[in-house]
Design a protein around this motif. Sequence first.
Motif, mmCIF file in Angstrom:
data_model
loop_
_atom_site.group_PDB
_atom_site.id
_atom_site.type_symbol
_atom_site.label_atom_id
_atom_site.label_comp_id
_atom_site.label_asym_id
_atom_site.label_seq_id
_atom_site.Cartn_x
_atom_site.Cartn_y
_atom_site.Cartn_z
ATOM 1 N N GLU A 181 0.816 -1.205 0.000
ATOM 2 C CA GLU A 181 0.000 0.000 0.000
ATOM 3 C C GLU A 181 0.854 1.260 0.000
ATOM 4 O OE1 GLU A 181 -2.581 -0.172 3.357
ATOM 5 O OE2 GLU A 181 -3.606 -1.997 2.700
ATOM 6 N N ARG A 182 1.991 1.195 0.700
ATOM 7 C CA ARG A 182 2.884 2.360 0.780
ATOM 8 C C ARG A 182 3.804 2.474 -0.428
ATOM 9 N NH1 ARG A 182 3.341 0.214 6.103
ATOM 10 N NH2 ARG A 182 5.384 -0.666 5.553
ATOM 11 N N GLN A 229 -3.147 0.005 -6.841
ATOM 12 C CA GLN A 229 -3.845 -0.526 -5.688
ATOM 13 C C GLN A 229 -4.354 0.597 -4.789
ATOM 14 O OE1 GLN A 229 -0.452 -1.415 -6.129
ATOM 15 N NE2 GLN A 229 0.317 0.246 -4.862
ATOM 16 N N LYS A 230 -5.363 0.249 -3.998
ATOM 17 C CA LYS A 230 -5.767 1.188 -2.949
ATOM 18 C C LYS A 230 -4.578 1.410 -2.029
ATOM 19 C CE LYS A 230 -9.045 -1.612 -1.548
ATOM 20 N NZ LYS A 230 -10.148 -2.220 -0.757
ATOM 21 N N PRO A 231 -4.328 2.628 -1.578
ATOM 22 C CA PRO A 231 -5.200 3.808 -1.626
ATOM 23 C C PRO A 231 -4.838 4.815 -2.725
ATOM 24 C CG PRO A 231 -3.471 4.195 -0.036
ATOM 25 C CD PRO A 231 -3.201 2.822 -0.641
ATOM 26 N N THR A 232 -4.151 4.414 -3.791
ATOM 27 C CA THR A 232 -3.692 5.387 -4.773
ATOM 28 C C THR A 232 -4.869 6.035 -5.502
ATOM 29 O OG1 THR A 232 -3.485 3.778 -6.585
ATOM 30 C CG2 THR A 232 -1.577 4.070 -5.139
ATOM 31 N N SER A 273 -6.102 1.588 3.511
ATOM 32 C CA SER A 273 -6.403 1.375 2.093
ATOM 33 C C SER A 273 -7.771 1.930 1.711
ATOM 34 C CB SER A 273 -6.310 -0.107 1.726
ATOM 35 O OG SER A 273 -7.261 -0.871 2.441
ATOM 36 N N ASP A 274 -8.825 1.561 2.437
ATOM 37 C CA ASP A 274 -10.178 1.979 2.074
ATOM 38 C C ASP A 274 -10.459 3.441 2.404
ATOM 39 O OD1 ASP A 274 -10.756 -0.685 1.280
ATOM 40 O OD2 ASP A 274 -11.112 -1.211 3.369
ATOM 41 N N ASN A 319 -8.242 10.089 -0.934
ATOM 42 C CA ASN A 319 -7.445 10.418 -2.119
ATOM 43 C C ASN A 319 -8.330 10.603 -3.348
ATOM 44 O OD1 ASN A 319 -5.175 10.173 -0.528
ATOM 45 N ND2 ASN A 319 -4.609 8.150 -1.285
ATOM 46 N N ALA A 320 -9.430 9.839 -3.385
ATOM 47 C CA ALA A 320 -10.344 9.906 -4.527
ATOM 48 C C ALA A 320 -11.390 11.001 -4.372
ATOM 49 C CB ALA A 320 -11.045 8.561 -4.699
#
Length: 231
Positions: free
Chosen positions: A58-59, A156-159, A187-188, A194-195
Amino acid sequence: MNKRYDIVLMDADETIFDFKKAEKRSFQKSLEDFGYVYTDEKLRLYSEINLSCWKALERGELSRERLTSLRFERFFEAAGEKVPDCERFHDSYIHHLAESSYLLDGAYEFLEKLHRYVKIYIATNGLTIAQTGRFSRSTIKPFIDGLFISEEIGYQKPTREYFDYIFRALQVEDRSRVIMLGDSLTSDMQGGRNAKITTCRYLGDHPHEDSDLVDYEIRDYDDFFNILFEN
């Protein structure tokens, strides 16, 4: 009743699927496939290592390709066991995981009801073989309008790129009509931020944590309908 959202982006593991149960079954069967003895302590050790690898993904610190075998390499080394061919062990584990479509209590009834009002899309960081296998075998398949799996998307989440892909695919013009429902802050909830969409954390058995990433928080599925509809 006025509806606030038209689309729910739904996390999979520990939001609707019982990943802990699936992980235990898959890990135990894979150990047996390779001639190792299963213990709950080995599962605890593997779960910790696996989680740390996914957080690194994730990072952006670890590639998905490296994650698949690295988690097992680290486990066998930490357990003091002879390290097998971890790519083959991964294949065994994913095969068993794809067969493990256990739902959390109440998830079926929740999705059956929710699908009457909104489109539901699964947004998951899981591996394609495992996730598609589980959904193809699951009783919730009729209620899911689509799957967005990070391995297929390439992000992938969280991008932000992960969610931008989804919005393009669904031709979303108004993000205020979309809500992210999931259990993970990193992530969620971070992904939703972010979105630039609304976030709702499903606590389940998790303890409450104060976070500015969370717009809403529920412990029971039925509480989500109080968020979906305006009073």
